[in-house]
Design a protein around this motif. Structure first.
Motif, short mmCIF file in Angstrom:
data_model
loop_
_atom_site.label_atom_id
_atom_site.label_comp_id
_atom_site.label_asym_id
_atom_site.label_seq_id
_atom_site.Cartn_x
_atom_site.Cartn_y
_atom_site.Cartn_z
N GLY A 1 95.58 58.69 36.97
CA GLY A 1 96.30 57.43 37.03
C GLY A 1 95.44 56.26 37.46
O GLY A 1 95.85 55.10 37.33
N GLY A 2 94.23 56.54 37.98
CA GLY A 2 93.33 55.47 38.39
C GLY A 2 92.56 54.89 37.21
O GLY A 2 92.67 55.38 36.09
N VAL A 3 91.78 53.86 37.48
CA VAL A 3 90.99 53.21 36.44
C VAL A 3 89.54 53.10 36.92
O VAL A 3 89.29 52.67 38.05
CB VAL A 3 91.54 51.79 36.11
CG1 VAL A 3 90.71 51.17 34.98
CG2 VAL A 3 93.00 51.85 35.74
N SER A 4 88.62 53.47 36.07
CA SER A 4 87.21 53.44 36.44
C SER A 4 86.67 52.01 36.49
O SER A 4 87.27 51.08 35.94
CB SER A 4 86.38 54.22 35.41
OG SER A 4 86.28 53.49 34.19
N LYS B 1 86.38 43.50 33.84
CA LYS B 1 86.65 43.46 35.28
C LYS B 1 88.02 42.84 35.57
O LYS B 1 88.77 43.34 36.41
CB LYS B 1 85.55 42.68 35.99
CG LYS B 1 84.21 43.40 36.01
CD LYS B 1 83.14 42.57 36.70
CE LYS B 1 81.80 43.30 36.74
NZ LYS B 1 80.74 42.49 37.38
N ALA B 2 88.32 41.75 34.88
CA ALA B 2 89.60 41.07 35.08
C ALA B 2 90.76 41.96 34.64
O ALA B 2 91.81 42.04 35.31
CB ALA B 2 89.62 39.75 34.32
N LEU B 3 90.58 42.66 33.51
CA LEU B 3 91.63 43.52 32.99
C LEU B 3 91.86 44.71 33.93
O LEU B 3 93.00 45.13 34.15
CB LEU B 3 91.25 44.02 31.60
CG LEU B 3 92.32 44.78 30.82
CD1 LEU B 3 93.59 43.96 30.68
CD2 LEU B 3 91.79 45.17 29.43
N GLY C 1 99.20 46.37 38.86
CA GLY C 1 100.51 46.63 38.28
C GLY C 1 101.01 45.56 37.35
O GLY C 1 102.16 45.62 36.88
N GLN C 2 100.19 44.55 37.04
CA GLN C 2 100.62 43.48 36.13
C GLN C 2 100.79 43.99 34.71
O GLN C 2 101.60 43.45 33.95
CB GLN C 2 99.60 42.34 36.14
CG GLN C 2 99.47 41.62 37.47
CD GLN C 2 98.43 40.52 37.42
OE1 GLN C 2 98.30 39.82 36.41
NE2 GLN C 2 97.69 40.35 38.50
N ILE C 3 100.00 45.00 34.33
CA ILE C 3 100.09 45.55 32.98
C ILE C 3 99.70 47.03 33.04
O ILE C 3 98.82 47.42 33.83
CB ILE C 3 99.17 44.77 32.00
CG1 ILE C 3 99.41 45.26 30.56
CG2 ILE C 3 97.70 44.91 32.39
CD1 ILE C 3 98.71 44.37 29.51
N ALA C 4 100.37 47.85 32.26
CA ALA C 4 100.06 49.28 32.23
C ALA C 4 98.83 49.53 31.35
O ALA C 4 98.57 48.77 30.41
CB ALA C 4 101.25 50.07 31.69
N GLY D 1 88.32 49.48 20.90
CA GLY D 1 87.71 50.79 20.81
C GLY D 1 88.61 51.82 20.17
O GLY D 1 89.72 51.51 19.71
N PRO D 2 88.17 53.10 20.12
CA PRO D 2 88.97 54.17 19.52
C PRO D 2 90.26 54.41 20.28
O PRO D 2 90.30 54.28 21.50
CB PRO D 2 88.03 55.38 19.61
CG PRO D 2 87.08 55.07 20.72
CD PRO D 2 86.89 53.59 20.66
N GLY D 3 91.32 54.76 19.53
CA GLY D 3 92.59 55.09 20.15
C GLY D 3 93.40 53.90 20.63
O GLY D 3 94.40 54.08 21.33
N ALA D 4 93.01 52.68 20.25
CA ALA D 4 93.71 51.49 20.73
C ALA D 4 95.20 51.52 20.35
O ALA D 4 96.07 51.20 21.16
CB ALA D 4 93.05 50.22 20.20
N ASP D 5 95.49 51.91 19.11
CA ASP D 5 96.88 51.94 18.63
C ASP D 5 97.71 52.99 19.37
O ASP D 5 98.93 52.93 19.39
CB ASP D 5 96.93 52.23 17.12
CG ASP D 5 96.36 51.08 16.31
OD1 ASP D 5 96.29 49.96 16.85
OD2 ASP D 5 96.00 51.30 15.14
N GLN D 6 97.03 53.97 19.97
CA GLN D 6 97.73 55.01 20.75
C GLN D 6 97.65 54.73 22.25
O GLN D 6 97.74 55.64 23.07
CB GLN D 6 97.10 56.38 20.46
CG GLN D 6 97.36 56.93 19.06
CD GLN D 6 96.48 56.26 18.02
OE1 GLN D 6 95.29 56.09 18.24
NE2 GLN D 6 97.07 55.88 16.90
N GLY D 7 97.47 53.48 22.60
CA GLY D 7 97.39 53.11 24.01
C GLY D 7 96.09 53.56 24.67
O GLY D 7 96.05 53.80 25.87
N GLY D 8 95.04 53.69 23.86
CA GLY D 8 93.74 54.11 24.39
C GLY D 8 93.62 55.60 24.57
O GLY D 8 92.59 56.09 25.07
#
Length: 315
Positions: A244-247, A190-192, A199-202, A213-220
């Motif tokens: 561009g949104g986040v669930s 929730k905090a992340l 906009g604090q972090i992409a 989780g999977p794909g972490a090294d590829q930015g998720g």
């Protein structure tokens, strides 16, 4: 009539109806050279197909159910015929071979064992289901390779002809680009999410820094995925998420995940006129034509197997 007799009568009635129901459930719907397929086994396969492939609720009264049931029964009959043919030809796919194939897939994708399992869950699959599917496919290919004399050949001219005839509808890649971040705790998720939305972090940077989780090294980045192929809980979480949104955080394997949809969602089309370059789709055209020819030979081979087998269907 005494209360005891009434109770006994009710019990016998229920027991009789239960036994009758069990007989219906265990009804033999097909025999293949003496090997039986029960209605229970058939319906379990149908249930798995409807809930995991079509991503729908299992409802035997729904339109089209009988058609699916008939199609899957045909597949189950083919599975038995292939298994019996494998025994006759002494062709066997061991669990070790299947595990080796899965390991190759995992290593090619650059995933750890845990991340590979998580990736399967994202796609609504279990490792057992993947193994069963691979085993059937490997057996099918070995038997075809063993029995089919002529090679399946796809020429450059065939690929070019297909491209010229279909380039207006060809696409390089389809689906929506999905990003995933998995963390250990719900509060952390929730905090992340708030940090990303503010906009604090992409999202990609957050995935590289915090995701387990999977794909972490590829930015998720999970690549382009059809939403219908996602696990139901992930698909639902993305329903109202715009590119561009986040669930909101949702649980996957007991761990909270955040999801995003990339801005390049949809089908990636080409340069002029929407047609991709020949070289960009050459390999996929080859695979398609090769698969079609292989399936044609497989169908012909299965027809011959059926013709010399004793198959009884009672559905």
């Amino acid at each position: 009539m005494s209360r005891f007799i009434i109770a006994a009568a009710v019990f016998l009635s229920l027991a009789t109806s239960s036994f009758a129901a069990q007989q219906v459930v265990d009804k033999i719907v097909a025999q293949v050279n003496g090997e039986m397929i029960t209605l229970f086994d058939l319906n379990e396969r149908v249930r798995g197909y409807i809930t995991q492939v079509e991503k729908k609720a299992y409802n035997p009264d729904s339109p089209g159910f009988k058609e699916i049931q008939d199609r899957i029964l045909r597949t189950m009959i083919e599975d038995i015929l292939l298994k019996q043919e494998g025994v006759r030809l002494k062709v066997n796919i061991s669990d070790t071979e299947v595990d080796s194939r899965i390991r190759e897939m995992r290593e090619k994708a650059g995933l750890s064992e845990e991340n590979f399992t998580q990736q399967l869950r994202v796609e609504g699959l279990t490792r057992k289901q993947l193994a069963e599917s691979l085993k059937k496919d490997m057996l099918k290919k070995q038997i075809l390779g063993y029995m089919v004399q002529r090679k399946v050949v796809v020429t450059e001219d065939e690929i070019k002809s297909f491209y010229d005839a279909n380039k207006g509808s060809l696409r390089v890649e389809s689906g929506q680009r999905i990003g995933l971040i998995m963390v250990a705790k719900m509060d952390e998720a929730k905090a992340l999410r708030q940090r990303i939305l503010s906009g604090q972090i992409a999202f990609p940077d957050a995935a590289r820094k915090f995701s387990i989780g999977p794909g972490a090294d590829q930015g998720g980045d999970l690549g382009k995925v059809e939403l219908k192929d996602l696990a139901p809980e992930l698909r639902q979480a993305l329903e109202n998420v715009k590119p561009g949104g986040v669930s909101e955080p949702v649980l996957l394997d007991g761990k909270p995940v955040l999801l995003t949809i990339g801005g390049d969602s949809g089908q990636a089309a080409a340069k002029s006129g929407g047609a991709p370059d020949f070289e960009a789709v050459k390999d996929s055209i080859y695979e398609r034509l090769y698969r079609e020819k292989l399936e044609k030979q497989f169908t012909e081979y299965m027809d011959k197997l059926r013709a010399k087998s004793v198959i009884k269907v009672n559905l």
